[in-house]
Enzyme design. Sequence first.
Site, PDB file in Angstrom:
ATOM      1  N   ASN A  33       0.908  -1.336  -0.131  1.00 52.60           N
ATOM      2  CA  ASN A  33       0.199  -0.215   0.251  1.00 52.60           C
ATOM      3  C   ASN A  33       1.051   1.178  -0.006  1.00 52.60           C
ATOM      4  O   ASN A  33       0.568   2.436   0.457  1.00 52.60           O
ATOM      5  CB  ASN A  33      -0.819  -0.042   1.330  1.00 52.60           C
ATOM      6  CG  ASN A  33      -1.815  -1.346   1.744  1.00 52.60           C
ATOM      7  OD1 ASN A  33      -1.400  -1.803   2.007  1.00 52.60           O
ATOM      8  ND2 ASN A  33      -2.565  -1.164  -0.167  1.00 52.60           N
TER       9      ASN A  33
ATOM     10  N   ILE B 176       0.897   7.182  -0.565  1.00 49.77           N
ATOM     11  CA  ILE B 176      -0.147   5.962   0.089  1.00 49.77           C
ATOM     12  C   ILE B 176      -1.159   5.692  -0.501  1.00 49.77           C
ATOM     13  O   ILE B 176      -1.725   6.434  -0.722  1.00 49.77           O
ATOM     14  CB  ILE B 176       0.260   6.247   1.338  1.00 49.77           C
ATOM     15  CG1 ILE B 176       1.905   6.727   1.817  1.00 49.77           C
ATOM     16  CG2 ILE B 176      -0.522   5.794   2.767  1.00 49.77           C
ATOM     17  CD1 ILE B 176       2.123   7.590   3.062  1.00 49.77           C
ATOM     18  N   CYS B 177      -1.005   4.160  -0.736  1.00 49.58           N
ATOM     19  CA  CYS B 177      -2.857   4.550  -0.262  1.00 49.58           C
ATOM     20  C   CYS B 177      -3.672   3.890   0.432  1.00 49.58           C
ATOM     21  O   CYS B 177      -3.423   2.938   1.796  1.00 49.58           O
ATOM     22  CB  CYS B 177      -3.086   3.166  -1.103  1.00 49.58           C
ATOM     23  SG  CYS B 177      -4.166   2.103  -1.834  1.00 49.58           S
ATOM     24  N   LEU B 178      -4.025   4.856   1.388  1.00 43.05           N
ATOM     25  CA  LEU B 178      -4.881   4.946   2.486  1.00 43.05           C
ATOM     26  C   LEU B 178      -6.256   5.793   2.151  1.00 43.05           C
ATOM     27  O   LEU B 178      -6.747   7.027   1.799  1.00 43.05           O
ATOM     28  CB  LEU B 178      -4.293   5.528   4.070  1.00 43.05           C
ATOM     29  CG  LEU B 178      -4.718   5.645   4.798  1.00 43.05           C
ATOM     30  CD1 LEU B 178      -4.942   3.829   5.545  1.00 43.05           C
ATOM     31  CD2 LEU B 178      -4.112   6.293   6.060  1.00 43.05           C
TER      32      LEU B 178
ATOM     33  N   ARG C  90      -7.920   9.720   0.659  1.00 40.89           N
ATOM     34  CA  ARG C  90      -8.708  10.123  -0.334  1.00 40.89           C
ATOM     35  C   ARG C  90      -9.907  11.041  -0.350  1.00 40.89           C
ATOM     36  O   ARG C  90     -10.208  10.899   0.440  1.00 40.89           O
ATOM     37  CB  ARG C  90      -9.050   8.859  -1.072  1.00 40.89           C
ATOM     38  CG  ARG C  90      -8.235   8.256  -0.997  1.00 40.89           C
ATOM     39  CD  ARG C  90      -8.785   6.290  -1.874  1.00 40.89           C
ATOM     40  NE  ARG C  90      -8.037   5.286  -1.755  1.00 40.89           N
ATOM     41  CZ  ARG C  90      -8.539   4.000  -2.279  1.00 40.89           C
ATOM     42  NH1 ARG C  90      -9.985   3.725  -1.897  1.00 40.89           N
ATOM     43  NH2 ARG C  90      -7.629   3.725  -2.317  1.00 40.89           N
TER      44      ARG C  90
END
Length: 439
Positions: free
Chosen positions: A362, A369-371, A375
């Site tokens: 992630n 960062i993918c959180l 978003r």
Amino acid sequence: MAQRHFEGKEHAESYQRYRVSPPQELIDEVLNFLRKRIQGYLDLAVDVGCGSGQGTELLAPHFLTVVGTDVSRAQLEIASAKDHAPNVCYRESPAEELPFEDTAADLVTSMSAAHWFEHPRFLREADRILRPGGCLALLSYTMDFELEYGESTSKLNEICQEFYATLHPFRKAYIGSSSQEVYKKIYDSVSYDDKEWHECKNVRMIMPLSGFIGLVETFSTYQGFLEKDPIEAKRLSQTTTDRLLEAMGASSTDTEVTVFSDSDSGRCVRVCMLVCWYADVSQVSVRDRLLIKEVAELEANLPNTCKVTFPDENKLYHFQLAISPDEGYYLGGKFQFEIEVPEAYNMVPPRAKCLTRIWHPNIAETGEICLSLLRDHSIDGTGWAPTRTLKDVVWGLNSLFTDLLNFDDPLNIDAAEHHLRDKEDFRNKVQDFIKNYAR
């Protein structure tokens, strides 16, 4: 970190006996500054680091309520026990955690105490509790007193200078070599345009010689000497007293001397600086007002695996986060993140980037960062919302190493597929990355 001193009962009693109150003319200057900005009655004044209340009492005629706060219970017990105006009360609390509602105070003062505070946190608290138009006034004085006693004046001051020079090595490192420099730094760190700096105020006071010696003995330099070597400290004080009496041709310490400042030398008996500012909340963005509260909440609720650092403590919108996982694949690593809070916060989320190269499904090797909560919008409804806070962001980033580690919705597809193919080899590669980049 804030410093704690003068909390013992004996020292508190000396404080009450020998410390002098700020001159009324100085209190009047503060009130005049405030009156230009707030019309009508003045509700609440808060005197922070009030000690035994010498300055607190002077505010009583001008406010409906005056509250003195201090970390020392002994100081507050003495302040409360003496006769004081019915609208004055005292509360135990640190300067960095003031027990008042937002925008409650018209005036926040600190008289000869602010140099011991943790300045960024105290300033945030003062800003939080001040009402629009409210004022912060920080006052202090130095120990460079001079004495006047007829033809003995010159000799007295030679003795005093030797006294001060002997005590100077015991000055606390936290306040540096000059109190004035400490207050100037506080003043310069305040972002409001409407502020004033006042140089030394020269004041002459008459007191018994015993009162002068007792006053000097309340200062941290003498207390530091007393703590290190009580016998020598008391001997120095007695020797200085004897020398002063001999120079004066007097036999009693009840003999009165004039304590003053020499305007030519720049020394000050009393207040050597005054800092005031107008807390005009219209000049402060919604983001910055929110951050004052949220940073305090965050610092009080950090996971034990996290550490937050502010490169500039006056810019709460930019900080660094270090995460040291205590379980799982990433145990043993220390991962650095940079977080920037945009001006449009809290309608938009903070921006976060990982500064440590990492093998993670992630987090990209380049730091993205993918959180979900970072978003602006998310399909599952778990994206950013104005009800979220910095605490949620930090806890979310911390959970990327445990509960929120997600191999099914990866940003780094190679890392996720690696885990799917060979979990043990994935673990080994994670540890290689830790060894090379995350120590």
